[in-house]
Design a protein around this motif. Structure first.
Motif, short mmCIF file in Angstrom:
data_model
loop_
_atom_site.label_atom_id
_atom_site.label_comp_id
_atom_site.label_asym_id
_atom_site.label_seq_id
_atom_site.Cartn_x
_atom_site.Cartn_y
_atom_site.Cartn_z
N ASP A 100 0.86 -1.24 0.01
CA ASP A 100 -0.18 -0.08 -0.22
C ASP A 100 0.91 1.33 -0.04
N LEU A 101 1.88 1.14 0.69
CA LEU A 101 2.95 2.17 0.77
C LEU A 101 3.51 2.59 -0.55
N TYR A 102 3.93 1.57 -1.05
CA TYR A 102 4.64 1.67 -2.29
C TYR A 102 3.52 2.16 -3.56
N LYS A 103 2.45 1.51 -3.46
CA LYS A 103 1.38 1.78 -4.29
C LYS A 103 1.02 3.48 -4.34
N ASN A 104 0.77 3.75 -3.09
CA ASN A 104 0.46 5.21 -2.90
C ASN A 104 1.70 5.97 -3.60
N LEU A 105 2.90 5.79 -3.23
CA LEU A 105 3.89 6.65 -3.77
C LEU A 105 4.11 6.69 -5.12
N LYS A 106 3.81 5.36 -5.63
CA LYS A 106 3.78 5.51 -7.27
C LYS A 106 2.79 6.13 -7.71
N GLU A 107 1.62 6.22 -7.34
CA GLU A 107 0.47 7.08 -7.82
C GLU A 107 0.93 8.55 -7.69
N LEU A 108 1.38 8.72 -6.75
CA LEU A 108 1.86 10.35 -6.46
C LEU A 108 2.95 10.74 -7.47
N ARG A 109 3.87 9.50 -7.54
CA ARG A 109 5.09 9.87 -8.51
C ARG A 109 4.48 10.11 -9.96
N VAL A 110 3.47 9.24 -10.44
CA VAL A 110 2.95 9.31 -11.70
C VAL A 110 2.37 10.73 -12.00
N GLU A 111 1.50 11.08 -10.96
CA GLU A 111 0.73 12.45 -10.99
C GLU A 111 1.72 13.43 -11.01
N ALA A 112 2.89 13.42 -10.29
CA ALA A 112 3.78 14.70 -10.11
C ALA A 112 4.67 14.76 -11.51
N ASP A 113 4.91 13.32 -12.16
CA ASP A 113 6.03 13.50 -13.03
C ASP A 113 5.38 13.57 -14.78
N TYR A 114 3.97 13.26 -14.75
CA TYR A 114 3.41 12.93 -16.03
C TYR A 114 2.01 13.85 -16.13
N HIS A 115 1.43 14.24 -14.91
CA HIS A 115 0.29 15.19 -15.31
C HIS A 115 0.70 16.75 -14.87
N ASN A 116 -0.22 17.32 -15.81
CA ASN A 116 0.02 18.96 -15.64
C ASN A 116 -0.71 19.39 -14.58
N VAL A 117 -0.20 19.15 -13.29
CA VAL A 117 -0.92 19.55 -11.97
C VAL A 117 0.22 19.96 -11.02
N ASP A 118 -0.06 20.91 -10.01
CA ASP A 118 0.90 21.30 -9.12
C ASP A 118 0.77 20.19 -7.87
N MET A 119 1.78 19.86 -7.43
CA MET A 119 1.84 18.89 -6.00
C MET A 119 1.73 19.91 -5.12
N SER A 120 0.96 19.54 -4.11
CA SER A 120 0.70 20.19 -2.84
C SER A 120 1.78 20.03 -1.93
N GLU A 121 2.10 20.71 -0.99
CA GLU A 121 3.03 20.61 0.19
C GLU A 121 2.45 19.22 1.05
N SER A 122 1.27 19.16 1.07
CA SER A 122 0.80 18.09 1.82
C SER A 122 1.01 16.56 1.23
N GLU A 123 0.80 16.85 -0.11
CA GLU A 123 1.07 15.56 -0.95
C GLU A 123 2.58 15.14 -0.95
N ALA A 124 3.39 16.00 -1.10
CA ALA A 124 4.98 15.86 -0.99
C ALA A 124 5.36 15.40 0.46
N LYS A 125 5.13 15.98 1.32
CA LYS A 125 5.15 15.44 2.74
C LYS A 125 4.61 14.06 2.81
N LYS A 126 3.36 13.69 2.28
CA LYS A 126 2.84 12.26 2.77
C LYS A 126 3.81 11.44 1.74
N ALA A 127 4.24 11.62 0.59
CA ALA A 127 4.92 10.80 -0.08
C ALA A 127 6.54 10.64 0.72
N PHE A 128 7.07 11.65 1.24
CA PHE A 128 8.06 11.48 1.99
C PHE A 128 8.14 10.78 3.11
#
Length: 142
Positions: A100-128
């Motif tokens: 689950d941790l890995y899946k969540n990280l992967k979903e956030l990474r795909v969003e950060a790398d491939y989608h035209n959206v800004d990542m929020s501070e809370s999303e980045a902190k959650k990933a970290f």
């Protein structure tokens, strides 16, 4: 050569984890998510190669031959190793947590790398934080 490769992967993982923290400090959230994910991916690969005693090129060939997705392959194998070591129900729960941790990280990474959206501070902190938890869990496995 085998152990050197694993040590290099662990070193890259540590470097990406530290980078993710620094990028958070500089409010570079998408880049922080990217580094958090790859820190975990490298840690997972190193863990699998170490526990399975398999050569990286051998594993890469198997992945290619079976047309599996590389990133999914390694977390599946790590969770499989962990579960196969014990019939204990807690091992199954720990493996699900890892997945689950890995899946969540992967979903956030795909969003950060491939989608035209800004990542929020809370999303980045959650990933970290998820990255730190996943690596800590890997390090605690026997």
């Amino acid at each position: 050569m085998y152990l050197i490769f694993i040590m290099e992967l662990q070193k890259k993982s540590d470097c990406n984890f530290k980078s993710a923290g620094k990028l958070l400090d500089y409010q570079l959230y998408a880049s922080s998510v990217h580094c958090s994910y790859y820190s975990c991916f490298q840690a997972v690969v190193a863990f699998y190669l170490d526990k399975s005693k398999r050569d990286y090129s051998e594993v890469q060939k198997e992945i290619s031959d079976t047309k599996r997705k590389v990133h999914t392959y390694y977390i599946d194998k790590v969770c499989g190793i962990h579960i196969s070591q014990s019939a204990n129900i807690n091992k199954h729960k720990e493996s699900k947590t890892l997945r689950d941790l890995y899946k969540n990280l992967k979903e956030l990474r795909v969003e950060a790398d491939y989608h035209n959206v800004d990542m929020s501070e809370s999303e980045a902190k959650k990933a970290f934080e998820n990255c730190g938890q996943l690596i800590k869990k890997l390090n605690s496995l026997v």
